[in-house]
Write a protein that holds these residues in place. Sequence first.
Motif, PDB file in Angstrom:
ATOM      1  N   ARG A 255      -0.639  -0.281   8.080  1.00 23.81           N
ATOM      2  CA  ARG A 255      -2.013  -0.544   7.643  1.00 23.81           C
ATOM      3  C   ARG A 255      -3.028   0.055   8.621  1.00 23.81           C
ATOM      4  N   LEU A 256      -2.740  -0.046   9.907  1.00 26.85           N
ATOM      5  CA  LEU A 256      -3.639   0.566  10.889  1.00 26.85           C
ATOM      6  C   LEU A 256      -3.640   2.083  10.755  1.00 26.85           C
ATOM      7  N   TYR A 257      -2.459   2.670  10.547  1.00 25.39           N
ATOM      8  CA  TYR A 257      -2.399   4.112  10.311  1.00 25.39           C
ATOM      9  C   TYR A 257      -3.192   4.484   9.061  1.00 25.39           C
ATOM     10  N   LEU A 258      -3.089   3.648   8.028  1.00 27.07           N
ATOM     11  CA  LEU A 258      -3.815   3.919   6.790  1.00 27.07           C
ATOM     12  C   LEU A 258      -5.324   3.890   7.028  1.00 27.07           C
ATOM     13  N   ARG A 259      -5.771   2.925   7.820  1.00 26.07           N
ATOM     14  CA  ARG A 259      -7.202   2.840   8.136  1.00 26.07           C
ATOM     15  C   ARG A 259      -7.671   4.048   8.936  1.00 26.07           C
ATOM     16  N   LYS A 260      -6.790   4.617   9.752  1.00 29.17           N
ATOM     17  CA  LYS A 260      -7.120   5.812  10.531  1.00 29.17           C
ATOM     18  C   LYS A 260      -6.913   7.098   9.730  1.00 29.17           C
ATOM     19  N   ASN A 261      -6.476   6.945   8.463  1.00 28.92           N
ATOM     20  CA  ASN A 261      -6.203   8.079   7.583  1.00 28.92           C
ATOM     21  C   ASN A 261      -5.034   8.931   8.068  1.00 28.92           C
ATOM     22  N   ASP A 262      -4.138   8.320   8.832  1.00 28.30           N
ATOM     23  CA  ASP A 262      -2.901   8.987   9.235  1.00 28.30           C
ATOM     24  C   ASP A 262      -1.856   8.618   8.173  1.00 28.30           C
ATOM     25  N   ILE A 263      -1.934   9.290   7.043  1.00 33.42           N
ATOM     26  CA  ILE A 263      -1.185   8.880   5.864  1.00 33.42           C
ATOM     27  C   ILE A 263       0.316   9.093   6.038  1.00 33.42           C
ATOM     28  N   ALA A 264       0.700  10.179   6.689  1.00 37.26           N
ATOM     29  CA  ALA A 264       2.127  10.461   6.861  1.00 37.26           C
ATOM     30  C   ALA A 264       2.823   9.336   7.630  1.00 37.26           C
ATOM     31  N   ARG A 265       2.210   8.907   8.730  1.00 36.66           N
ATOM     32  CA  ARG A 265       2.811   7.831   9.514  1.00 36.66           C
ATOM     33  C   ARG A 265       2.770   6.507   8.757  1.00 36.66           C
ATOM     34  N   ALA A 266       1.689   6.288   8.023  1.00 41.48           N
ATOM     35  CA  ALA A 266       1.598   5.063   7.219  1.00 41.48           C
ATOM     36  C   ALA A 266       2.729   5.016   6.194  1.00 41.48           C
TER      37      ALA A 266
ATOM     38  N   ARG B 188       5.289  -2.961  -0.604  1.00 41.66           N
ATOM     39  CA  ARG B 188       5.234  -2.096  -1.784  1.00 41.66           C
ATOM     40  C   ARG B 188       3.790  -1.787  -2.173  1.00 41.66           C
ATOM     41  N   PHE B 189       2.913  -2.794  -2.039  1.00 39.62           N
ATOM     42  CA  PHE B 189       1.500  -2.561  -2.357  1.00 39.62           C
ATOM     43  C   PHE B 189       0.913  -1.489  -1.461  1.00 39.62           C
ATOM     44  N   TYR B 190       1.130  -1.617  -0.151  1.00 42.97           N
ATOM     45  CA  TYR B 190       0.546  -0.635   0.764  1.00 42.97           C
ATOM     46  C   TYR B 190       1.222   0.727   0.640  1.00 42.97           C
ATOM     47  N   HIS B 191       2.501   0.735   0.291  1.00 43.05           N
ATOM     48  CA  HIS B 191       3.167   2.011   0.019  1.00 43.05           C
ATOM     49  C   HIS B 191       2.495   2.698  -1.173  1.00 43.05           C
ATOM     50  N   GLY B 192       2.176   1.913  -2.203  1.00 39.89           N
ATOM     51  CA  GLY B 192       1.461   2.460  -3.348  1.00 39.89           C
ATOM     52  C   GLY B 192       0.085   2.980  -2.981  1.00 39.89           C
ATOM     53  N   ARG B 193      -0.624   2.232  -2.148  1.00 40.14           N
ATOM     54  CA  ARG B 193      -1.950   2.684  -1.698  1.00 40.14           C
ATOM     55  C   ARG B 193      -1.858   4.015  -0.967  1.00 40.14           C
ATOM     56  N   ALA B 194      -0.882   4.117  -0.068  1.00 39.64           N
ATOM     57  CA  ALA B 194      -0.729   5.354   0.697  1.00 39.64           C
ATOM     58  C   ALA B 194      -0.360   6.518  -0.225  1.00 39.64           C
ATOM     59  N   LEU B 195       0.471   6.266  -1.218  1.00 49.19           N
ATOM     60  CA  LEU B 195       0.827   7.310  -2.180  1.00 49.19           C
ATOM     61  C   LEU B 195      -0.406   7.754  -2.965  1.00 49.19           C
ATOM     62  N   LEU B 196      -1.249   6.813  -3.336  1.00 47.47           N
ATOM     63  CA  LEU B 196      -2.460   7.146  -4.088  1.00 47.47           C
ATOM     64  C   LEU B 196      -3.388   8.022  -3.260  1.00 47.47           C
ATOM     65  N   VAL B 197      -3.559   7.672  -1.986  1.00 39.61           N
ATOM     66  CA  VAL B 197      -4.389   8.478  -1.092  1.00 39.61           C
ATOM     67  C   VAL B 197      -3.776   9.858  -0.886  1.00 39.61           C
ATOM     68  N   SER B 198      -2.454   9.946  -1.008  1.00 38.65           N
ATOM     69  CA  SER B 198      -1.741  11.216  -0.832  1.00 38.65           C
ATOM     70  C   SER B 198      -1.744  12.053  -2.104  1.00 38.65           C
ATOM     71  N   ASN B 199      -2.561  11.650  -3.083  1.00 38.52           N
ATOM     72  CA  ASN B 199      -2.640  12.366  -4.361  1.00 38.52           C
ATOM     73  C   ASN B 199      -1.308  12.357  -5.099  1.00 38.52           C
TER      74      ASN B 199
ATOM     75  N   TYR C 196      -4.939  -7.405  -6.513  1.00 34.88           N
ATOM     76  CA  TYR C 196      -4.911  -6.177  -5.726  1.00 34.88           C
ATOM     77  C   TYR C 196      -4.098  -5.105  -6.439  1.00 34.88           C
ATOM     78  N   ALA C 197      -2.920  -5.485  -6.936  1.00 35.77           N
ATOM     79  CA  ALA C 197      -2.075  -4.517  -7.636  1.00 35.77           C
ATOM     80  C   ALA C 197      -2.753  -4.027  -8.913  1.00 35.77           C
ATOM     81  N   LEU C 198      -3.438  -4.927  -9.625  1.00 32.91           N
ATOM     82  CA  LEU C 198      -4.160  -4.534 -10.833  1.00 32.91           C
ATOM     83  C   LEU C 198      -5.282  -3.551 -10.518  1.00 32.91           C
ATOM     84  N   THR C 199      -6.021  -3.831  -9.444  1.00 30.98           N
ATOM     85  CA  THR C 199      -7.121  -2.950  -9.067  1.00 30.98           C
ATOM     86  C   THR C 199      -6.619  -1.546  -8.743  1.00 30.98           C
ATOM     87  N   PHE C 200      -5.545  -1.483  -7.970  1.00 30.99           N
ATOM     88  CA  PHE C 200      -5.054  -0.159  -7.577  1.00 30.99           C
ATOM     89  C   PHE C 200      -4.223   0.503  -8.670  1.00 30.99           C
ATOM     90  N   ARG C 201      -3.661  -0.286  -9.575  1.00 36.09           N
ATOM     91  CA  ARG C 201      -3.056   0.344 -10.747  1.00 36.09           C
ATOM     92  C   ARG C 201      -4.152   0.967 -11.602  1.00 36.09           C
TER      93      ARG C 201
END
Length: 220
Positions: free
Chosen positions: A68-79, A97-108, A129-134
Amino acid sequence: METPAFQSCPGAKSFSADDWKFVDQSFSSKRRGVYVDHFTELNRDIREADLGIVSPDGKSEALINRGRLYLRKNDIARALDDFTSALTLSPDNSVARFYHGRALLVSNKPQEALAEFNTILTKNVHDAYALTFRGLSHATLGDTTAAIADYTTVLQSSPNDAAAHFLRGEALTTSGRFDEASEDFAKVIDQTTGETKLLPADETTLYQLSGFTDLMIGNY
């Protein structure tokens, strides 16, 4: 000034990047130091888990929080690496799984992200949260009808969710349903500032509202 993300791909936004920029610019150096300390603690927990000092569940939790900290720093690969490792240890962990989905979404990778959020929702159909990001995944894939349906489901149980109102307004604007979109944008203003104001459903409104709404979503 950066081009609003919705102009190129509705819903495809790097929320974590904007969130981290806000944190970095707005908080004191002491506050930023808390993040550094947190990284240190999480790295220690992960090392101790590898040595058998901390349980696998403890390592999974540390991996999620570090990711989550990596995600906030936009270090998507490490996240992504951390969330994937957490899921390997705990396949039924919905938070990982939720945060994995978020990172995948940011990764296009919206199709892969969609699959993650669907998996969560098969176990808990009311996970806001899952509904919002779905919904964001659907919007990124161009399915505004499905996106609107997901945001509406969130608002049925949480009618004051400003982020869901903004995202539904964005999707409604993309669909040409401008009057309905204006009502959602008015809700965003009301929930965030306490003002009653009807805003036009246009690119200026989307750009003005997207900044602080992105921060709210980034905190999910």
